[in-house]
Design an enzyme around this catalytic site. Structure first.
Site, PDB file in Angstrom:
ATOM      1  N   SER A  63       0.853  -1.198   0.000  1.00 23.31           N
ATOM      2  CA  SER A  63       0.000   0.000   0.000  1.00 23.31           C
ATOM      3  C   SER A  63       0.884   1.241   0.000  1.00 23.31           C
ATOM      4  O   SER A  63       2.012   1.222   0.522  1.00 23.31           O
ATOM      5  CB  SER A  63      -0.865   0.010   1.259  1.00 23.31           C
ATOM      6  OG  SER A  63      -1.484   1.279   1.426  1.00 23.31           O
TER       7      SER A  63
ATOM      8  N   TYR B 114      -2.042  -1.671  10.019  1.00 25.85           N
ATOM      9  CA  TYR B 114      -2.118  -1.736   8.559  1.00 25.85           C
ATOM     10  C   TYR B 114      -0.809  -1.268   7.924  1.00 25.85           C
ATOM     11  O   TYR B 114      -0.216  -1.978   7.101  1.00 25.85           O
ATOM     12  CB  TYR B 114      -3.282  -0.864   8.075  1.00 25.85           C
ATOM     13  CG  TYR B 114      -3.484  -0.893   6.585  1.00 25.85           C
ATOM     14  CD1 TYR B 114      -4.141  -1.959   5.972  1.00 25.85           C
ATOM     15  CD2 TYR B 114      -3.020   0.135   5.770  1.00 25.85           C
ATOM     16  CE1 TYR B 114      -4.323  -1.994   4.601  1.00 25.85           C
ATOM     17  CE2 TYR B 114      -3.200   0.112   4.403  1.00 25.85           C
ATOM     18  CZ  TYR B 114      -3.859  -0.959   3.820  1.00 25.85           C
ATOM     19  OH  TYR B 114      -4.029  -0.998   2.460  1.00 25.85           O
TER      20      TYR B 114
HETATM   21  P1  NAD Z   1     -11.635  -5.300  -0.738  1.00 29.05           P
HETATM   22  O1  NAD Z   1     -12.034  -5.247   0.696  1.00 29.05           O
HETATM   23  O2  NAD Z   1     -12.660  -4.988  -1.789  1.00 29.05           O
HETATM   24  O3  NAD Z   1     -10.958  -6.703  -1.058  1.00 29.05           O
HETATM   25  C1  NAD Z   1     -10.261  -7.442  -0.115  1.00 29.05           C
HETATM   26  C2  NAD Z   1     -10.359  -8.890  -0.504  1.00 29.05           C
HETATM   27  O4  NAD Z   1      -9.604  -9.678   0.421  1.00 29.05           O
HETATM   28  C3  NAD Z   1     -11.790  -9.427  -0.477  1.00 29.05           C
HETATM   29  O5  NAD Z   1     -11.968 -10.286  -1.590  1.00 29.05           O
HETATM   30  C4  NAD Z   1     -11.847 -10.227   0.812  1.00 29.05           C
HETATM   31  O6  NAD Z   1     -12.808 -11.259   0.775  1.00 29.05           O
HETATM   32  C5  NAD Z   1     -10.414 -10.758   0.858  1.00 29.05           C
HETATM   33  N1  NAD Z   1      -9.972 -11.193   2.183  1.00 29.05           N
HETATM   34  C6  NAD Z   1     -10.025 -10.523   3.361  1.00 29.05           C
HETATM   35  N2  NAD Z   1      -9.530 -11.282   4.362  1.00 29.05           N
HETATM   36  C7  NAD Z   1      -9.143 -12.465   3.792  1.00 29.05           C
HETATM   37  C8  NAD Z   1      -8.551 -13.657   4.283  1.00 29.05           C
HETATM   38  N3  NAD Z   1      -8.263 -13.831   5.581  1.00 29.05           N
HETATM   39  N4  NAD Z   1      -8.298 -14.666   3.395  1.00 29.05           N
HETATM   40  C9  NAD Z   1      -8.583 -14.524   2.086  1.00 29.05           C
HETATM   41  N5  NAD Z   1      -9.166 -13.428   1.554  1.00 29.05           N
HETATM   42  C10 NAD Z   1      -9.433 -12.409   2.403  1.00 29.05           C
HETATM   43  O7  NAD Z   1     -10.467  -4.261  -0.856  1.00 29.05           O
HETATM   44  P2  NAD Z   1      -9.344  -3.987  -1.950  1.00 29.05           P
HETATM   45  O8  NAD Z   1      -9.063  -2.559  -1.876  1.00 29.05           O
HETATM   46  O9  NAD Z   1      -9.655  -4.569  -3.275  1.00 29.05           O
HETATM   47  O10 NAD Z   1      -8.128  -4.741  -1.262  1.00 29.05           O
HETATM   48  C11 NAD Z   1      -7.172  -5.474  -1.973  1.00 29.05           C
HETATM   49  C12 NAD Z   1      -5.808  -5.168  -1.438  1.00 29.05           C
HETATM   50  O11 NAD Z   1      -5.450  -3.822  -1.767  1.00 29.05           O
HETATM   51  C13 NAD Z   1      -5.679  -5.266   0.090  1.00 29.05           C
HETATM   52  O12 NAD Z   1      -4.483  -5.930   0.413  1.00 29.05           O
HETATM   53  C14 NAD Z   1      -5.625  -3.810   0.525  1.00 29.05           C
HETATM   54  O13 NAD Z   1      -4.932  -3.644   1.740  1.00 29.05           O
HETATM   55  C15 NAD Z   1      -4.887  -3.187  -0.641  1.00 29.05           C
HETATM   56  N6  NAD Z   1      -5.040  -1.733  -0.772  1.00 29.05           N
HETATM   57  C16 NAD Z   1      -6.252  -1.179  -1.016  1.00 29.05           C
HETATM   58  C17 NAD Z   1      -6.369   0.196  -1.150  1.00 29.05           C
HETATM   59  C18 NAD Z   1      -7.711   0.862  -1.424  1.00 29.05           C
HETATM   60  O14 NAD Z   1      -7.776   2.087  -1.467  1.00 29.05           O
HETATM   61  N7  NAD Z   1      -8.785   0.125  -1.607  1.00 29.05           N
HETATM   62  C19 NAD Z   1      -5.234   1.007  -1.024  1.00 29.05           C
HETATM   63  C20 NAD Z   1      -4.004   0.410  -0.776  1.00 29.05           C
HETATM   64  C21 NAD Z   1      -3.915  -0.966  -0.656  1.00 29.05           C
END
Ligand code: NAD
Length: 260
Positions: A150, A163
């Site tokens: 991130s 986080y």
């Molecule tokens: P999201 O919440 O839509 O997706 C997260 C996914 O991870 C979901 O499919 C959920 O079911 C799955 N998940 C959660 N816990 C789990 C576990 N224990 N085992 C297996 N699957 C699990 O959010 P997103 O933004 O698409 O997140 C994807 C990645 O991107 C994450 O690692 C998040 O930290 C990172 N991220 C997101 C952002 C943002 O702005 N959305 C910014 C920086 C980083």
């Protein structure tokens, strides 16, 4: 027409929504057979598979909690059992502070169980995924891994202690893994998303704390929020032969957040 990932197999964790779903679709569009994994949101995972199949691709859903070694081992076994190999892994599953499911709290107030859960999924989860994915990739002498960190790893936000610590840990683990398998021709990199819309994290965050959206926008030099497809495109590119000399790197895809 031949596609760049024809005959290849990609695994995407956290593929039930947001970035993972967009990435699973992007790998499939490039010709890869895709294993879509998630823990609790089975409906979302199956929906991603359906979307890929409706677009003419091949995909299967595997339930997996990335914080549990037995689940992760089973995920890789199922992938190889179904499609014969594992070429690309996008270790993307994660949780983050949204003010609702995961509280936003400074270190002095952060509940120990939130620390443990965040590190278990975001950091230990990436370790476990790489442990079993790399065993298969080393055996077949081919593979590329992309881990989701991130922008928060380089630009910490107060209240995000577990986080941000987990995500800088992912960068360290990425470099470690890259060094360990470089001579075997296997590459490992990380992507660092900035704020990304159409994700559960973003929706919860901006829904529960509407003022956060304005704050977020003011920190993005490009003055737009990212889309899941921006991160999916970076993951596909890092796996492609166009990036064949790139390993151990942490690539921000964040509209300039980490340089501001
Ligand atoms: P999201 O919440 O839509 O997706 C997260 C996914 O991870 C979901 O499919 C959920 O079911 C799955 N998940 C959660 N816990 C789990 C576990 N224990 N085992 C297996 N699957 C699990 O959010 P997103 O933004 O698409 O997140 C994807 C990645 O991107 C994450 O690692 C998040 O930290 C990172 N991220 C997101 C952002 C943002 O702005 N959305 C910014 C920086 C980083």
């Amino acid at each position: 027409m031949a596609k760049q990932f024809d005959g290849r197999v990609a695994l995407v964790t956290g593929g039930a929504s947001g970035i993972g779903r967009a990435a699973a679709q992007a790998f499939a569009r490039e010709g890869a057979k895709v294993i879509v994994c998630t823990d609790a949101n089975i409906k979302g995972g199956e929906e991603t598979v359906k979307m890929i199949k409706q677009a003419g691709g091949e995909a299967s859903f595997v339930k997996c909690d990335v914080s549990k070694a037995a689940d992760v081992e089973n995920m890789v076994v199922k992938c190889v059992g179904l499609y014969g190999r594992l070429d690309y892994a996008f270790n993307n599953a994660g949780i983050g502070p949204d003010g609702k499911r995961v509280p936003i709290a400074d270190i002095v107030d952060c509940p120990e169980e939130i620390w443990d859960r965040t590190i278990d999924i975001n950091l230990k989860g990436v370790f476990l995924c790489m442990k079993y994915e790399l065993r298969q990739m080393l055996e077949q002498k081919y593979g590329v891994i992309v881990n989701t960190s991130s922008a928060g790893a380089y630009k910490p936000v107060p209240g995000f202690c577990a986080y941000d610590a987990s995500k800088i840990g992912v960068i360290g683990l990425t470099k470690e893994a890259a060094l360990e398998v470089a001579a075997a021709g296997i590459r490992v990199n990380a992507v660092l998303p900035g704020p990304i819309d159409r994700t559960l994290l973003f929706d919860y965050m901006t829904g529960t704390h509407p003022e956060e959206k304005t704050k977020m926008m003011s920190g993005i030099p490009m003055k737009r929020v990212g889309h899941p497809e921006d991160i999916a495109a970076a993951a596909v590119w890092l796996c492609s032969d166009a990036a064949s000399f790139i390993t151990g790197q942490a690539l921000p895809v964040d509209g300039g957040v980490t340089i501001a």
